[in-house]
Design a protein around this motif. Structure first.
Motif, PDB file in Angstrom:
ATOM      1  N   SER A  27       0.830  -1.208   0.000  1.00 25.76           N
ATOM      2  CA  SER A  27       0.000   0.000   0.000  1.00 25.76           C
ATOM      3  C   SER A  27       0.865   1.258   0.000  1.00 25.76           C
ATOM      4  N   PHE A  28       1.930   1.252   0.776  1.00 31.86           N
ATOM      5  CA  PHE A  28       2.836   2.399   0.845  1.00 31.86           C
ATOM      6  C   PHE A  28       3.500   2.670  -0.503  1.00 31.86           C
ATOM      7  N   ARG A  77       1.922   6.973  -6.883  1.00 35.88           N
ATOM      8  CA  ARG A  77       0.935   7.971  -7.261  1.00 35.88           C
ATOM      9  C   ARG A  77       1.460   9.382  -7.044  1.00 35.88           C
ATOM     10  N   LYS A  78       2.173   9.582  -5.941  1.00 35.95           N
ATOM     11  CA  LYS A  78       2.752  10.896  -5.651  1.00 35.95           C
ATOM     12  C   LYS A  78       3.809  11.289  -6.679  1.00 35.95           C
ATOM     13  N   LYS A  89       2.367   1.852  -3.446  1.00 32.89           N
ATOM     14  CA  LYS A  89       1.368   2.374  -4.378  1.00 32.89           C
ATOM     15  C   LYS A  89       1.157   3.866  -4.171  1.00 32.89           C
ATOM     16  N   LYS A  90       1.090   4.300  -2.924  1.00 32.12           N
ATOM     17  CA  LYS A  90       0.913   5.721  -2.619  1.00 32.12           C
ATOM     18  C   LYS A  90       2.101   6.536  -3.132  1.00 32.12           C
ATOM     19  N   MET A  91       3.305   5.987  -2.942  1.00 30.79           N
ATOM     20  CA  MET A  91       4.512   6.684  -3.389  1.00 30.79           C
ATOM     21  C   MET A  91       4.539   6.834  -4.912  1.00 30.79           C
TER      22      MET A  91
END
Length: 312
Positions: free
Chosen positions: A300-301, A307-308, A303-305
């Motif tokens: 999850s982390f 996207r950023k 994936k967030k990175m």
């Protein structure tokens, strides 16, 4: 005495512990079970379980007519339908004060010890989980309001029609009972004060990979570590590791033990238990769960990175 019918559809092939399950059913003679199934009916079985011979295609047609939508019925999808069982099996529940649903990865203890006359007289819904509806044991008073309660779930038809399991029986129904006006206004009396089955680390039904911890004896389900008995043992994660069962219904055993890999009459040796304890330090169930959760958090982390980085 209030009468109880537990409904447990099962399709495919009986699990290897089924004779042990039937043995524990026999020792609850004042509780009844209804089992719609396409499996071969056992040659010997208790009088208090009724097998309703059918197939998924035929039952699916009946389900669709009752709930008013097109359910893509599979063995797993039955869990979403549990709140509608009273409606689906209307004829079968007529003679009972309470109906309920349960699971098959269970060995029953003394149900009436926990489902007391006082409890049944004072509550509309009874769960074996704390502050939540339980998919492995939940009772409902046999009334029109409760038998059609599922229809008050917002978008219940969409939940039923979705091919994948939507946790309607536990998560969705629990949220509705706690939060939705359609349910709160009914002022239902719900008993979900404590965990009535096995529990580890404050959670129900998740067992470490252990030998000799549980003993079924003359209708009681006993934890040998604490000498306490529970209403039933739900071995949700042991069914993946269960490899054998020595228990045969026709033998009418007085006792047997349940371990993570089988059901047996002889206790494992101290050496076997110590070896297993050592393995659990590195590959026990709780260790594997922690590793799985860490992997999910990392995924999850990442994936967030990503996207950023794309946004920048």
């Amino acid at each position: 005495m209030k009468s109880i019918l537990l409904i447990i559809p099962y399709f495919g092939q009986w699990p290897l512990w089924f004779d042990a399950y039937l043995t524990s059913v026999k020792h609850n003679p004042t509780i009844n079970w209804l089992c719609p199934t396409d499996c071969k009916i056992p040659e010997e079985y208790p009088e208090n379980i009724k097998f309703l011979k059918t197939d998924i295609k035929r039952l699916n047609k009946h389900v669709n007519q009752v709930v008013g939508c097109n359910v893509p019925l599979t063995p797993r999808k039955f869990c979403d339908l549990k709140p509608a069982y009273a409606d689906i099996f209307e004829e079968e529940i007529k003679a009972y004060d309470f109906w309920g649903f349960c699971d098959l990865d269970i060995i029953w203890g003394d149900i009436r010890q926990f489902m007391t006359p006082e409890l049944l007289a004072n509550y509309d819904i009874i769960s074996s989980r704390k502050e939540a509806i339980s998919g492995h044991f939940n009772l409902f008073k046999n009334t029109h309001v409760l038998n059609t309660l599922y229809r008050k779930i917002p978008n219940y038809k969409k939940l039923f029609e979705y091919p994948e399991f939507q946790w309607t029986d536990e998560q969705v129904l629990t949220r509705c009972l706690k939060e939705h006006p359609n349910f709160i206004n009914l002022s239902l009396k719900i008993y979900w004060e404590t965990i009535l089955c096995n529990q580890e680390r404050g959670r129900d039904s998740h067992q470490e990979y252990e030998y000799n911890k549980w003993k079924w004896e003359n209708g009681k389900m006993i934890c040998l570590k604490t000498n306490q008995n529970v209403m039933y043992l739900h071995f949700i994660n042991w069914k993946r590791t269960m490899q054998y069962s020595e228990v045969l219904y026709r033998d009418q055993p007085d006792f047997f033990y349940i371990s993570f890999n089988g059901m047996h009459y002889q206790l494992h040796s101290i050496i076997q238990r110590r070896k297993r304890d050592f393995i659990n330090i590195f590959k026990g169930y709780n260790i594997q769960e922690k590793q799985r959760i860490r992997r999910l958090k990392l995924k999850s982390f990442l994936k967030k990175m990503k996207r950023k980085l794309k946004l920048n």
